[in-house]
Structures are given as structure tokens and as C-alpha cells.
Write a protein that holds these residues in place. Structure first.
Motif, short mmCIF file in Angstrom:
data_model
loop_
_atom_site.label_atom_id
_atom_site.label_comp_id
_atom_site.label_asym_id
_atom_site.label_seq_id
_atom_site.Cartn_x
_atom_site.Cartn_y
_atom_site.Cartn_z
N TRP A 32 0.84 -1.20 0.00
CA TRP A 32 0.00 0.00 0.00
C TRP A 32 0.87 1.24 0.00
N LYS A 33 0.61 2.12 -0.94
CA LYS A 33 1.22 3.45 -0.99
C LYS A 33 0.08 4.43 -0.68
N PRO A 34 0.02 4.99 0.52
CA PRO A 34 -1.13 5.82 0.91
C PRO A 34 -1.37 7.00 -0.01
N VAL A 35 -0.29 7.73 -0.37
CA VAL A 35 -0.43 8.91 -1.21
C VAL A 35 0.60 8.82 -2.34
N GLN A 36 0.11 8.84 -3.57
CA GLN A 36 0.98 8.89 -4.74
C GLN A 36 0.96 10.31 -5.29
N ALA A 37 2.11 10.94 -5.33
CA ALA A 37 2.21 12.30 -5.88
C ALA A 37 3.09 12.24 -7.13
N GLY A 38 2.49 12.46 -8.29
CA GLY A 38 3.19 12.36 -9.56
C GLY A 38 2.77 11.11 -10.29
N LEU A 39 2.12 11.29 -11.45
CA LEU A 39 1.59 10.15 -12.19
C LEU A 39 2.10 10.07 -13.62
N ASP A 40 2.85 11.06 -14.08
CA ASP A 40 3.28 11.09 -15.48
C ASP A 40 4.14 9.89 -15.85
N ASP A 41 4.98 9.44 -14.91
CA ASP A 41 5.87 8.31 -15.18
C ASP A 41 5.35 7.01 -14.58
N CYS A 70 5.48 16.32 -6.43
CA CYS A 70 6.19 17.03 -5.37
C CYS A 70 5.65 16.52 -4.03
N SER A 71 6.05 17.15 -2.95
CA SER A 71 5.60 16.72 -1.62
C SER A 71 4.07 16.62 -1.59
N PRO A 72 3.52 15.57 -0.97
CA PRO A 72 2.07 15.39 -0.97
C PRO A 72 1.27 16.61 -0.53
N HIS A 73 1.74 17.31 0.48
CA HIS A 73 0.97 18.47 0.95
C HIS A 73 0.80 19.52 -0.13
N ARG A 74 1.88 19.75 -0.89
CA ARG A 74 1.83 20.77 -1.95
C ARG A 74 1.14 20.23 -3.19
N ALA A 75 1.38 18.96 -3.50
CA ALA A 75 0.72 18.35 -4.66
C ALA A 75 -0.79 18.40 -4.48
N ALA A 76 -1.26 18.15 -3.27
CA ALA A 76 -2.70 18.19 -3.00
C ALA A 76 -3.25 19.60 -3.20
N GLU A 77 -2.51 20.58 -2.72
CA GLU A 77 -2.96 21.97 -2.88
C GLU A 77 -3.04 22.35 -4.36
N ILE A 78 -2.01 21.98 -5.11
CA ILE A 78 -1.99 22.30 -6.54
C ILE A 78 -3.12 21.59 -7.28
N ASP A 79 -3.38 20.35 -6.88
CA ASP A 79 -4.42 19.57 -7.53
C ASP A 79 -5.82 19.90 -7.03
N THR A 82 -8.01 18.02 -0.76
CA THR A 82 -7.75 18.11 0.67
C THR A 82 -7.48 16.71 1.21
N ILE A 83 -6.30 16.50 1.75
CA ILE A 83 -5.96 15.19 2.30
C ILE A 83 -6.53 15.09 3.71
N ASP A 84 -7.36 14.08 3.91
CA ASP A 84 -7.95 13.81 5.22
C ASP A 84 -7.16 12.68 5.87
N PRO A 85 -6.42 12.96 6.95
CA PRO A 85 -5.62 11.92 7.61
C PRO A 85 -6.43 10.70 8.04
N THR A 110 0.29 16.78 5.09
CA THR A 110 -0.53 17.99 5.04
C THR A 110 0.31 19.12 5.62
N ARG A 111 -0.27 20.28 5.76
CA ARG A 111 0.44 21.40 6.37
C ARG A 111 0.69 21.17 7.86
N ASP A 112 0.00 20.19 8.45
CA ASP A 112 0.09 19.96 9.88
C ASP A 112 0.68 18.61 10.28
N ILE A 113 0.76 17.69 9.33
CA ILE A 113 1.17 16.32 9.66
C ILE A 113 2.29 15.86 8.74
N LEU A 114 3.36 15.33 9.34
CA LEU A 114 4.47 14.76 8.59
C LEU A 114 4.31 13.25 8.50
N TYR A 115 5.04 12.63 7.57
CA TYR A 115 4.96 11.18 7.48
C TYR A 115 5.38 10.52 8.80
#
Length: 208
Positions: A32-41, A70-79, A82-85, A110-115
Motif C-alpha cells: 500500500w502506498k497511501p499517497v501517490q504524488a506524480g503520475l506522469d511516469d 512534489c511533496s504530498p501536501h503541496r501536490a494536493a494543494e496544486i491539484d 484536501t488530504i484527510d488523515p 498535510t500542512r500539519d502532519i508529517l509522514y
């Protein structure tokens, strides 16, 4: 769940996904990969499915698939997501589970939670994947310290790259962690070659 491991790294692009695939394949574990950021490759889940040689239903769907690499927190914002922990609770599966983080241990989810905060919530043993190149002692010891500060159980360190005996031994000694083994760089990265290299480089008793 039995034999559940979190695979994280000291940095991005160091072979963490390759190691996670090798471990999942050796354990015949769900991945399981909880968050995948970047799908082009393609995704890490897709790469793992190929390299681990696991049935399709052993690759669990990501909670979030983000397009921006990029980092999940920023990728989510750009996309615009909202990531719900709460959606990142560990899946309940029969048998082993291998969970792969993103980049290093202090990558923001997220802006408040690190891996590392998520690892502490999950409470499962972490395998820290470290490259053997220059700078690995600092990156590895910082990662170990960040995990310990949060009470995250560290199962050990798995190295990737050419053998650098002093660096590997120093990290294990100063970090007070188990040195699990070292996955060499493979001239041809195939499922068979990866499985063989993992079997030769790691003791499965360490993951029992």
C-alpha cells in the motif's frame, strides 16, 4: 495484521520503492502506498506490482492519487485536493502488509502532519532505506532521530547501492539500529533479478 512493515527513506530517489517491492515479494505481502504524488511516469504501486510479481489484488489502491510530482501536501494543494488523515488509516488485511511512505521521514502529508507523525499513529515497525553514497551518515542519523523522537519503532536500516562498509557500520552503531542488509544496484532490474538479489542480501528471519 502480522509481519507489517513501513518502508521509508532518508531521501527521495534512493531505491525505496525497489526495496519495498522486493520485501513485499519476499513476504508475499499486500502493498500500500497511501499517497501517490506524480503520475506522469506511472505510480509506485504499478512499479511494485511488476517488480514484486504479486497478484493484482495484493496491490491496494492509494488513498490519494495526485498528479503533481512534489511533496504530498503541496501536490494536493496544486491539484485542489484536501488530504484527510482519517483516510490514511492502515488497511486491514489477511497476512503481511508493506506500506511505503513518500521521500523522507519528515515529508509533509498535510500542512500539519508529517509522514513520521503518521508512522507514530500506525505503530508498526519501520524499515529505513538509506543509500550508501556520500552524505548518507548525516541523512540516516537525522532520520533515525526524528523517528525516535516520535516513538516510532525502528526495525532496522536497509542500504541500497555499492558497499561502503564504514558508513553502513557507523550508521548502525551510532544510530543503535539493526543493519538489515544492502541491496546492490542491479544492471538489469527485473522481478527475477530483484528477488535473487534480495534473497542473497537479506535474511528473511529478520522479517519473520
Amino acid at each position: 495484521m502480522t509481519h507489517s512493515f513501513i518502508v521509508t527513506g532518508t531521501d527521495t530517489g534512493i531505491g525505496k520503492t525497489v526495496f519495498a517491492a522486493a520485501l513485499a515479494g519476499a513476504l508475499r505481502a499486500r502493498y500500500w502506498k497511501p499517497v501517490q504524488a506524480g503520475l506522469d511516469d506511472g505510480s509506485d504501486s504499478e512499479r511494485t506490482a511488476v517488480l514484486a510479481g504479486l497478484p493484482a489484488d495484493y496491490i491496494l489502491p492509494e488513498a490519494y492519487r495526485l498528479h503533481t510530482p512534489c511533496s504530498p501536501h503541496r501536490a494536493a494543494e496544486i491539484d485542489g485536493v484536501t488530504i484527510d488523515p482519517e483516510r490514511l488509516a492502515l488497511p486491514q488485511v489477511d497476512g503481511p502488509l508493506v506500506v511505503e511512505g513518500a521521500g523522507g521521514v519528515l515529508v509533509p502529508v498535510t500542512r500539519d502532519i508529517l509522514y513520521a507523525d503518521m508512522f507514530a499513529r500506525w505503530g508498526k515497525p519501520v524499515v529505513l532505506v538509506a543509500r550508501t553514497a556520500l552524505g548518507t551518515i548525516n541523512h540516516s542519523l537525522l532520520s533515525i532521530e526524528a523517528l525516535r523522537t516520535r516513538g516510532v519503532p525502528i526495525h532496522g536500516v536497509a542500504f541500497v547501492g555499492d558497499a561502503v562498509e564504514d558508513s553502513e557500520a557507523t550508521i548502525a552503531a551510532i544510530g543503535r539500529v539493526k543493519r538489515l542488509g544492502r541491496l546492490p544496484m542491479l544492471a538489469e532490474l527485473t522481478p527475477a533479478a530483484l528477488a535473487r538479489a534480495f534473497a542473497e542480501s537479506f535474511d528473511m528471519a529478520d522479517f519473520a
